[in-house]
Write a protein that holds these residues in place. Sequence first.
Motif, PDB file in Angstrom:
ATOM      1  N   ALA A  24       0.836  -1.213   0.000  1.00 35.51           N
ATOM      2  CA  ALA A  24       0.000   0.000   0.000  1.00 35.51           C
ATOM      3  C   ALA A  24       0.867   1.259   0.000  1.00 35.51           C
ATOM      4  CB  ALA A  24      -0.928   0.002   1.225  1.00 35.51           C
TER       5      ALA A  24
ATOM      6  N   TYR B 263      19.028   3.543   9.813  1.00 36.25           N
ATOM      7  CA  TYR B 263      18.203   3.000   8.725  1.00 36.25           C
ATOM      8  C   TYR B 263      19.052   2.165   7.758  1.00 36.25           C
ATOM      9  CZ  TYR B 263      15.640   3.016   4.283  1.00 36.25           C
ATOM     10  OH  TYR B 263      15.058   2.649   3.097  1.00 36.25           O
TER      11      TYR B 263
ATOM     12  N   ALA C  72       8.538  -1.460   5.403  1.00 38.22           N
ATOM     13  CA  ALA C  72       9.705  -1.005   6.162  1.00 38.22           C
ATOM     14  C   ALA C  72       9.383   0.291   6.883  1.00 38.22           C
ATOM     15  CB  ALA C  72      10.893  -0.765   5.222  1.00 38.22           C
TER      16      ALA C  72
ATOM     17  N   ILE D 106       3.582  -6.489  10.157  1.00 33.78           N
ATOM     18  CA  ILE D 106       4.422  -7.659   9.830  1.00 33.78           C
ATOM     19  C   ILE D 106       4.805  -8.454  11.090  1.00 33.78           C
ATOM     20  CG2 ILE D 106       5.351  -6.947   7.591  1.00 33.78           C
ATOM     21  CD1 ILE D 106       7.828  -5.895   8.992  1.00 33.78           C
TER      22      ILE D 106
ATOM     23  N   TYR E 252      18.073   0.006  -4.162  1.00 35.53           N
ATOM     24  CA  TYR E 252      17.548   1.096  -4.996  1.00 35.53           C
ATOM     25  C   TYR E 252      18.288   2.412  -4.767  1.00 35.53           C
ATOM     26  CZ  TYR E 252      13.305  -1.885  -5.073  1.00 35.53           C
ATOM     27  OH  TYR E 252      12.412  -2.911  -5.195  1.00 35.53           O
ATOM     28  N   GLY E 253      18.312   3.212  -5.836  1.00 30.92           N
ATOM     29  CA  GLY E 253      18.668   4.626  -5.697  1.00 30.92           C
ATOM     30  C   GLY E 253      17.467   5.383  -5.142  1.00 30.92           C
ATOM     31  N   ASN E 254      17.397   6.689  -5.424  1.00 33.96           N
ATOM     32  CA  ASN E 254      16.289   7.504  -4.903  1.00 33.96           C
ATOM     33  C   ASN E 254      15.098   7.423  -5.858  1.00 33.96           C
ATOM     34  OD1 ASN E 254      18.344   8.245  -3.220  1.00 33.96           O
ATOM     35  ND2 ASN E 254      17.951  10.429  -3.338  1.00 33.96           N
TER      36      ASN E 254
ATOM     37  N   SER F 277      16.283  -3.317  -0.601  1.00 34.55           N
ATOM     38  CA  SER F 277      17.286  -2.678   0.238  1.00 34.55           C
ATOM     39  C   SER F 277      17.579  -1.286  -0.317  1.00 34.55           C
ATOM     40  CB  SER F 277      18.545  -3.547   0.307  1.00 34.55           C
ATOM     41  OG  SER F 277      19.474  -2.994   1.217  1.00 34.55           O
TER      42      SER F 277
ATOM     43  N   GLY G 178       5.795  -0.137  -3.354  1.00 37.85           N
ATOM     44  CA  GLY G 178       5.077  -1.416  -3.315  1.00 37.85           C
ATOM     45  C   GLY G 178       3.812  -1.395  -4.156  1.00 37.85           C
TER      46      GLY G 178
ATOM     47  N   LYS H  23      18.507  -1.797   7.145  1.00 40.66           N
ATOM     48  CA  LYS H  23      18.178  -2.332   5.814  1.00 40.66           C
ATOM     49  C   LYS H  23      19.201  -3.397   5.406  1.00 40.66           C
ATOM     50  CE  LYS H  23      15.257  -1.465   3.484  1.00 40.66           C
ATOM     51  NZ  LYS H  23      13.865  -2.022   3.486  1.00 40.66           N
TER      52      LYS H  23
ATOM     53  N   PHE I  28       4.341   3.608  -1.472  1.00 36.57           N
ATOM     54  CA  PHE I  28       4.698   4.241  -2.745  1.00 36.57           C
ATOM     55  C   PHE I  28       5.244   3.204  -3.747  1.00 36.57           C
ATOM     56  CE2 PHE I  28       8.630   6.467  -4.584  1.00 36.57           C
ATOM     57  CZ  PHE I  28       8.000   6.791  -5.779  1.00 36.57           C
TER      58      PHE I  28
ATOM     59  N   HIS J  62       8.575  -5.368   0.836  1.00 34.36           N
ATOM     60  CA  HIS J  62       8.842  -3.926   0.746  1.00 34.36           C
ATOM     61  C   HIS J  62       8.402  -3.159   1.992  1.00 34.36           C
ATOM     62  CE1 HIS J  62      10.167  -4.365  -3.344  1.00 34.36           C
ATOM     63  NE2 HIS J  62      10.385  -3.069  -3.427  1.00 34.36           N
TER      64      HIS J  62
ATOM     65  N   ASP K  71       0.009  -4.919   4.722  1.00 36.46           N
ATOM     66  CA  ASP K  71       0.450  -3.549   5.021  1.00 36.46           C
ATOM     67  C   ASP K  71      -0.340  -3.043   6.219  1.00 36.46           C
ATOM     68  OD1 ASP K  71       0.863  -0.613   4.838  1.00 36.46           O
ATOM     69  OD2 ASP K  71       1.783  -1.114   2.907  1.00 36.46           O
ATOM     70  N   ASN K  72       0.324  -2.419   7.186  1.00 36.96           N
ATOM     71  CA  ASN K  72      -0.403  -1.895   8.353  1.00 36.96           C
ATOM     72  C   ASN K  72      -0.832  -0.441   8.159  1.00 36.96           C
ATOM     73  OD1 ASN K  72       1.937  -0.447   8.638  1.00 36.96           O
ATOM     74  ND2 ASN K  72       2.379  -1.083  10.747  1.00 36.96           N
TER      75      ASN K  72
HETATM   76  N1  LIG Z   1      11.758   5.445  -1.706  1.00 39.73           N
HETATM   77  C1  LIG Z   1      13.026   5.189  -1.978  1.00 39.73           C
HETATM   78  O1  LIG Z   1      13.701   5.981  -2.654  1.00 39.73           O
HETATM   79  C2  LIG Z   1      13.674   3.917  -1.485  1.00 39.73           C
HETATM   80  C3  LIG Z   1      15.039   3.737  -1.723  1.00 39.73           C
HETATM   81  C4  LIG Z   1      15.644   2.557  -1.286  1.00 39.73           C
HETATM   82  C5  LIG Z   1      14.907   1.574  -0.650  1.00 39.73           C
HETATM   83  N2  LIG Z   1      13.574   1.790  -0.400  1.00 39.73           N
HETATM   84  C6  LIG Z   1      12.835   0.711   0.268  1.00 39.73           C
HETATM   85  O2  LIG Z   1      11.690   0.413  -0.526  1.00 39.73           O
HETATM   86  C7  LIG Z   1      10.602   0.020   0.324  1.00 39.73           C
HETATM   87  C8  LIG Z   1       9.376   0.873   0.033  1.00 39.73           C
HETATM   88  O3  LIG Z   1       9.684   2.242   0.317  1.00 39.73           O
HETATM   89  P1  LIG Z   1       8.672   3.430  -0.023  1.00 39.73           P
HETATM   90  O4  LIG Z   1       9.468   4.616  -0.388  1.00 39.73           O
HETATM   91  O5  LIG Z   1       7.621   2.936  -0.939  1.00 39.73           O
HETATM   92  O6  LIG Z   1       8.069   3.724   1.430  1.00 39.73           O
HETATM   93  P2  LIG Z   1       6.571   3.700   1.954  1.00 39.73           P
HETATM   94  O7  LIG Z   1       6.633   4.231   3.355  1.00 39.73           O
HETATM   95  O8  LIG Z   1       5.658   4.369   0.981  1.00 39.73           O
HETATM   96  O9  LIG Z   1       6.233   2.146   1.958  1.00 39.73           O
HETATM   97  C9  LIG Z   1       6.437   1.307   3.068  1.00 39.73           C
HETATM   98  C10 LIG Z   1       5.147   0.559   3.328  1.00 39.73           C
HETATM   99  O10 LIG Z   1       5.362  -0.347   4.412  1.00 39.73           O
HETATM  100  C11 LIG Z   1       4.251  -0.263   5.287  1.00 39.73           C
HETATM  101  N3  LIG Z   1       4.684  -0.635   6.629  1.00 39.73           N
HETATM  102  C12 LIG Z   1       5.561   0.036   7.426  1.00 39.73           C
HETATM  103  N4  LIG Z   1       5.735  -0.613   8.579  1.00 39.73           N
HETATM  104  C13 LIG Z   1       4.968  -1.738   8.514  1.00 39.73           C
HETATM  105  C14 LIG Z   1       4.728  -2.809   9.413  1.00 39.73           C
HETATM  106  N5  LIG Z   1       5.314  -2.857  10.628  1.00 39.73           N
HETATM  107  N6  LIG Z   1       3.865  -3.789   9.038  1.00 39.73           N
HETATM  108  C15 LIG Z   1       3.268  -3.742   7.814  1.00 39.73           C
HETATM  109  N7  LIG Z   1       3.466  -2.745   6.925  1.00 39.73           N
HETATM  110  C16 LIG Z   1       4.309  -1.758   7.274  1.00 39.73           C
HETATM  111  C17 LIG Z   1       3.785   1.166   5.204  1.00 39.73           C
HETATM  112  O11 LIG Z   1       2.433   1.372   5.611  1.00 39.73           O
HETATM  113  C18 LIG Z   1       3.989   1.475   3.719  1.00 39.73           C
HETATM  114  O12 LIG Z   1       2.844   1.169   2.956  1.00 39.73           O
HETATM  115  C19 LIG Z   1      11.131   0.120   1.749  1.00 39.73           C
HETATM  116  O13 LIG Z   1      11.580  -1.166   2.127  1.00 39.73           O
HETATM  117  C20 LIG Z   1      12.294   1.071   1.642  1.00 39.73           C
HETATM  118  O14 LIG Z   1      13.249   0.845   2.656  1.00 39.73           O
HETATM  119  C21 LIG Z   1      12.955   2.932  -0.800  1.00 39.73           C
END
Ligand SMILES: NC(=O)c1ccc[n+]([C@@H]2O[C@H](COP(=O)([O-])OP(=O)(O)OC[C@H]3O[C@@H](n4cnc5c(N)ncnc54)[C@H](O)[C@@H]3O)[C@@H](O)[C@H]2O)c1
Length: 303
Positions: free
Chosen positions: A9, A141, A74, A52, A168-170, A115, A13, A145, A11, A72, A31-32
Amino acid sequence: MRILVTGGAGFIGSHIVEAYLAEGHEVAVVDNLATGRRSNVDRRATLHEVDIHSRELEHIFASFQPEVVNHHAAQASVKVGQADPVHDLEINGGGTARIARLAVAAGARKIIYASSGGTVYGEPECLPVTEDHPIAPRSNYGTSKYTGELYVQLAARTAGIAYTIFRYGNAFGPRQDPHGEAGVVAIFAGLMLAGRPCTIDGDGEQKKDYLYVGDIARANVLALTAGDGLVANIGTGEGTTVNHIFHVLSEAMGNTVESRNGPPRPGDVRNFWLDCSLAKAKLGWQPAVSFEEGIRLTVDSLA
Ligand SMILES: NC(=O)c1ccc[n+]([C@@H]2O[C@H](COP(=O)([O-])OP(=O)(O)OC[C@H]3O[C@@H](n4cnc5c(N)ncnc54)[C@H](O)[C@@H]3O)[C@@H](O)[C@H]2O)c1
């Protein structure tokens, strides 16, 4: 294929869920909604609104019997990780260990894990950063990770199942939270829509690897059938400055708000981009969406 996506749920994922559904797979989301939204989840996927760490998860895994578990979920904020390292580790370390164990117990044949290329390596010794660069995170963080990577590898090795780990990058693109701490594209776009000035950290010439989220989703599709045992960077291989982001976004949005320079972000890595030739060689993956096109798609989604 039956695929369980944690964090579906959120970004990134939610884009992966859509890409899997488009390929005809059956998708369950765990997703919580800590930062994710119900409205992000395609109706064709089944959303289980649970943590989770919840006991309920054992029943969800046992009844869905995922063939692939894509993890995903986190605690994805560097700032929150600095303020509360134990909470950060519980979700990103302990939570990942639990998901990996449940995947094995449910008979999954593969785990895919998200990661962070931007944080596990720390200050780059050379650019672009390759996967064999020393692991030297500068944040809780980044440490948690990387701990997740080790748990995924341990569970997979012990059980004899496959894994793919992506660093991943940004990421940027539609549905990124404009109120988050990261995601300069979403933050600037939100400010421009509100007619408020954008603050650029430092001189704005720092360069990071900004990747369109659709390209990340495609890597996750390819990993369903390839890339077993792979730990790979996923980025563009190029750095983009914050000043350039402001400029391209301003043009795409027809923006008239000003930018102003604030203090540099403490502890921030100044220049950072990822070598992604391993993902190209092993998965046939390379970014397909240019930075400018990604910005256009992001701006279109705001209309
Ligand atoms: N956005 C980036 O640029 C980026 C870069 C590198 C890695 N990541 C990794 O990609 C993944 C997704 O990141 P994102 O940017 O979409 O962030 P996000 O916060 O939009 O997504 C994380 C999701 O995990 C869910 N969540 C958090 N804690 C939880 C729990 N305890 N139980 C169940 N669900 C839980 C959140 O509700 C959310 O929907 C993460 O693992 C993040 O570390 C993201």
